[in-house]
Design an enzyme around this catalytic site. Structure first.
Site, mmCIF file in Angstrom:
data_model
loop_
_atom_site.group_PDB
_atom_site.id
_atom_site.type_symbol
_atom_site.label_atom_id
_atom_site.label_comp_id
_atom_site.label_asym_id
_atom_site.label_seq_id
_atom_site.Cartn_x
_atom_site.Cartn_y
_atom_site.Cartn_z
ATOM 1 N N ASP A 150 0.826 -1.217 0.000
ATOM 2 C CA ASP A 150 0.000 0.000 0.000
ATOM 3 C C ASP A 150 0.855 1.259 0.000
ATOM 4 O O ASP A 150 0.628 2.195 -0.775
ATOM 5 C CB ASP A 150 -0.920 0.020 1.229
ATOM 6 N N TYR A 178 -5.731 -10.131 10.209
ATOM 7 C CA TYR A 178 -4.568 -9.948 9.337
ATOM 8 C C TYR A 178 -3.339 -10.542 10.018
ATOM 9 O O TYR A 178 -2.584 -11.321 9.428
ATOM 10 C CB TYR A 178 -4.367 -8.453 9.070
HETATM 11 C C1 GLA Z 1 -3.595 -4.657 3.370
HETATM 12 C C2 GLA Z 1 -2.121 -4.538 3.744
HETATM 13 C C3 GLA Z 1 -1.226 -4.860 2.554
HETATM 14 C C4 GLA Z 1 -1.614 -6.182 1.898
HETATM 15 C C5 GLA Z 1 -3.126 -6.271 1.685
HETATM 16 C C6 GLA Z 1 -3.542 -7.639 1.244
HETATM 17 O O1 GLA Z 1 -3.955 -3.693 2.443
HETATM 18 O O2 GLA Z 1 -1.826 -3.248 4.214
HETATM 19 O O3 GLA Z 1 0.134 -4.864 2.949
HETATM 20 O O4 GLA Z 1 -1.131 -7.268 2.640
HETATM 21 O O5 GLA Z 1 -3.855 -5.944 2.849
HETATM 22 O O6 GLA Z 1 -2.986 -7.933 0.017
#
Ligand code: GLA
Length: 401
Positions: free
Chosen positions: A181, A231
């Protein structure tokens, strides 16, 4: 997108509004930074496994008006939510209202690199919807880091800033995210996707200029707070898999180093849930490579099929989808002119990303509108987005924006 939506987006994203608010709150002249949200065409949850991703910066952004102070005070104001934070550089610690942490963590990271910082005033606002999977937090972190780096002439490059912003999110905010991101927001380019290798951060800009295709986001409007904890759990499960597989082949450092055949051969070593997570990641990495090859030869049907495969894997293998994301993705996949549709981002809510032939866009919006009303029992929230450049300085002179 309706005219009403567009007007709302334009006004909410207006940098002049941020500038005017800064002048009213702080009484000084700031610099103005534009920091975009991101989409990801394919490669989900591969970044924290050091694999491949294919994101891009978009035309929705956060604008930050920032000025240095001659004392050690910190004054932050979030224009869209009306929240304020006042503190000092000498007492930086996480606070309960999440958003100041995105800025505070960045300051701490700069300090830990040995940079002497003065106090900062910052007012920000924009039109990257919060919690919708477009990485408003990365846009805020990267934009703040970019502004400080420029104002103080610290000499860090964009990749360094992306790494710094990721560290801040990992260590200060407490989400063990990968680098996708922050990287996409800081390094995006107009009409380009970024094919990023998250192991060594080598990357390539992939042209995506097709006027016959549209990137369309369908927002579930579902915002789940469990995203952060789930996550971290997913990440830990992948690490558990790597630790066990490494006992069989010491060269394995991440799931990037694991082939499908090797994983199958050692499947019984892993708990079933860990196997499912690993199998998804290994397959998704391959899908990114296949999708890039398809794009290079102009085979958009194959590209879209990889997107659909990604959704199935995220829903059933990595288990980060939710009923609303499944309904939107699966309904879209059956519509004429839709090349591919899948959930995007961390999961459990937020948006689907759809690759739609321009001539079918109107019909797509109408049909998806019915899906929203009949199945999700909510009003549609559909956004067409364009690929734009990464974080940039656009003021003091805002005529340029
Ligand atoms: C979020 C995290 C990223 C990535 C996505 C899934 O956006 O910040 O680093 O892992 O999830 O792809």
């Amino acid at each position: 997108m309706t005219a009403g939506h567009m007007e709302q987006d334009r006004v909410a994203g207006d940098p002049h509004r941020v500038l005017t608010a800064f002048r009213a709150h702080c009484g000084t002249e700031p610099v103005l930074v534009r920091s975009p949200g991101r989409v990801n065409l394919i490669g989900e949850h591969t970044d924290h496994n050091l694999g491949f991703v294919l994101p891009a910066a978009i035309d929705k952004a956060i604008f930050l008006a920032m000025a240095l102070r001659d004392d050690r005070k910190l004054n932050f104001h979030a224009l869209d939510t009306g929240g304020s934070y006042t503190g000092s550089l000498d007492a930086i610690h996480p606070v309960a209202s999440q958003w100041p942490n995105y800025l505070l963590g960045i300051l701490l990271e700069f300090q830990q690199l040995g940079f002497e910082l003065p106090g900062v005033d910052c007012v920000f606002g924009g039109n990257v919807p919060i919690g919708c999977g477009l990485s408003s937090s990365a846009a805020l972190e990267g934009g703040f880091a970019f502004g400080l780096n420029r104002m103080l002439d610290l000499g860090l490059g964009r990749v360094d800033l992306a790494k710094l912003a990721q560290r801040s999110e990992n260590r200060f905010v407490g989400v063990n995210c990968g680098i996708m991101d922050q990287f996409a927001s800081l390094l995006g380019r107009r009409k380009r996707l970024i094919r990023l290798d998250c192991r060594d951060l080598s990357f390539e800009y992939v042209p995506f200029e097709r006027e016959d295709l549209r990137i369309v986001l369908c927002d579930t409007r579902v915002r789940r707070s469990l995203t952060g904890s789930e996550y971290n759990t997913r990440r830990a499960e992948c690490e558990e898999g790597v630790a066990l597989l490494r006992q069989q082949a010491p060269g394995i450092e991440s799931l990037r180093d694991v082939s499908g055949a090797f994983l199958e051969a050692h499947r019984t070593l892993l708990r079933p849930v860990v196997y499912r997570r690993c199998a998804y990641v290994v397959a998704e990495n391959q899908r990114v490579l296949d999708a890039c090859a398809a794009l290079a030869r102009g085979d958009m049907a194959a590209f879209g099929a990889a997107m659909n495969g990604s959704h199935a894997g995220l829903a059933r293998g990595f288990e980060v989808s939710c009923p609303e994301l499944d309904r939107l993705a699966e309904a879209a996949q059956t519509l004429p002119g839709v090349l591919g549709a899948r959930m995007m981002g961390a999961g459990f809510g937020g948006c689907t990303i759809n690759l739609v032939e321009a001539e079918h866009l109107e019909a797509f919006q109408a049909r998806m509108g019915l899906v929203y009303r009949d199945q999700l029992r909510t009003e549609p929230a559909i956004h067409v987005c364009r690929l734009r450049g990464g974080t940039e300085l656009i003021g003091p002179d805002t005529e340029a924006c």
